[in-house]
Design a protein around this motif. Structure first.
Motif, PDB file in Angstrom:
ATOM      1  N   THR A 106       8.354 -10.862  12.777  1.00 13.94           N
ATOM      2  CA  THR A 106       7.603  -9.605  12.789  1.00 13.94           C
ATOM      3  C   THR A 106       8.473  -8.475  13.321  1.00 13.94           C
ATOM      4  O   THR A 106       8.544  -7.397  12.725  1.00 13.94           O
ATOM      5  CB  THR A 106       6.332  -9.754  13.656  1.00 13.94           C
ATOM      6  N   LEU A 139       3.006  -8.813  19.672  1.00 14.00           N
ATOM      7  CA  LEU A 139       2.034  -8.659  18.590  1.00 14.00           C
ATOM      8  C   LEU A 139       1.601 -10.017  18.043  1.00 14.00           C
ATOM      9  O   LEU A 139       0.408 -10.237  17.786  1.00 14.00           O
ATOM     10  CB  LEU A 139       2.620  -7.800  17.468  1.00 14.00           C
ATOM     11  N   PHE A 158      -0.919  -0.090  19.575  1.00 14.08           N
ATOM     12  CA  PHE A 158      -0.373   0.762  18.519  1.00 14.08           C
ATOM     13  C   PHE A 158      -0.328   2.217  18.989  1.00 14.08           C
ATOM     14  O   PHE A 158       0.703   2.885  18.869  1.00 14.08           O
ATOM     15  CB  PHE A 158      -1.228   0.637  17.244  1.00 14.08           C
ATOM     16  N   SER A 166       5.154  -0.153  11.515  1.00  8.90           N
ATOM     17  CA  SER A 166       3.801  -0.681  11.749  1.00  8.90           C
ATOM     18  C   SER A 166       3.254  -1.359  10.504  1.00  8.90           C
ATOM     19  O   SER A 166       2.630  -2.418  10.593  1.00  8.90           O
ATOM     20  CB  SER A 166       2.863   0.447  12.174  1.00  8.90           C
ATOM     21  N   GLY A 217       2.486  -5.156  10.688  1.00  6.98           N
ATOM     22  CA  GLY A 217       1.068  -5.470  10.505  1.00  6.98           C
ATOM     23  C   GLY A 217       0.823  -6.259   9.234  1.00  6.98           C
ATOM     24  O   GLY A 217       0.032  -7.203   9.220  1.00  6.98           O
ATOM     25  N   GLN A 276       1.844  -9.847   9.820  1.00 10.53           N
ATOM     26  CA  GLN A 276       0.899 -10.551  10.698  1.00 10.53           C
ATOM     27  C   GLN A 276      -0.425 -10.815   9.988  1.00 10.53           C
ATOM     28  O   GLN A 276      -1.014 -11.882  10.157  1.00 10.53           O
ATOM     29  CB  GLN A 276       0.678  -9.770  11.997  1.00 10.53           C
TER      30      GLN A 276
END
Length: 177
Positions: free
Chosen positions: A26, A95, A116, A151, A155, A158
């Motif tokens: 990530t 995260l 965030f 991000s 994101g 994930q």
């Protein structure tokens, strides 16, 4: 219940090593997104590698760089790139742990939102403190674009690793009677 037991209970077959590896991946994806953005951004402006050289100068020499001349030097670029990847991998591991906890405790979504927001505001404040936002140096909008790309990459990865995550977010607002 400690974090390790919560991860094991919420992740099913995922081990702590899996969560850690997901975090490293990530973080690397986020770091690569930012590095690619600034490589393209700097190249279009006619100064390839200017941003890592600028930030490497801050890292190695300290203080605001408003008055300092920035040269494209391998040491500054390598130092900043290493720091950048390590920092992103740390954020990626955090995260990954939070997303694993989110599998078990959907209320963790709010912790993710706060994280965030904290990171976005933190980078904006840091660039102002270090006087990096001079238009000829590092425009604020370019940092925001880089952060949003990172991000999205982090994101997206994930969410792909936690396929039920979006459904759990919806369940937070579902009205049960």
């Amino acid at each position: 219940m400690n974090v390790t037991r919560a991860i094991a209970a919420g992740a099913g077959r995922q081990t702590a090593a899996d969560v850690f590896m997901d975090g490293l991946i990530t973080g690397m994806l986020g770091a690569l997104a930012v590095a690619a953005w600034f490589l393209v951004f700097d190249t279009v402006r006619g100064h390839p590698l200017f941003t890592p050289a600028l930030l490497g100068t801050v890292l190695l020499r300290g203080g605001p760089v408003g008055a300092q001349a920035v040269t494209i030097a391998p040491l500054e670029i390598a130092a900043y790139t290493a720091f950048h990847f390590v920092a992103f991998m740390v954020v990626g591991v955090v995260l990954s742990v939070l997303m694993t906890l989110f599998d078990r405790f959907p209320i963790m979504f709010f912790v993710l939102v706060v994280l965030f927001a904290f990171l976005e505001v933190g980078f904006a404040v840091l660039s102002v403190v270090l006087h990096l936002e001079a238009p000829a140096r590092l425009p604020g909008w370019s940092v925001m674009v880089a952060n949003l790309l990172a991000s999205a990459a982090m994101g997206g990865y994930q969410v792909s690793r936690h396929p039920g995550a979006l459904g759990r977010v919806e369940s937070l607002w579902a009205h049960t009677e």
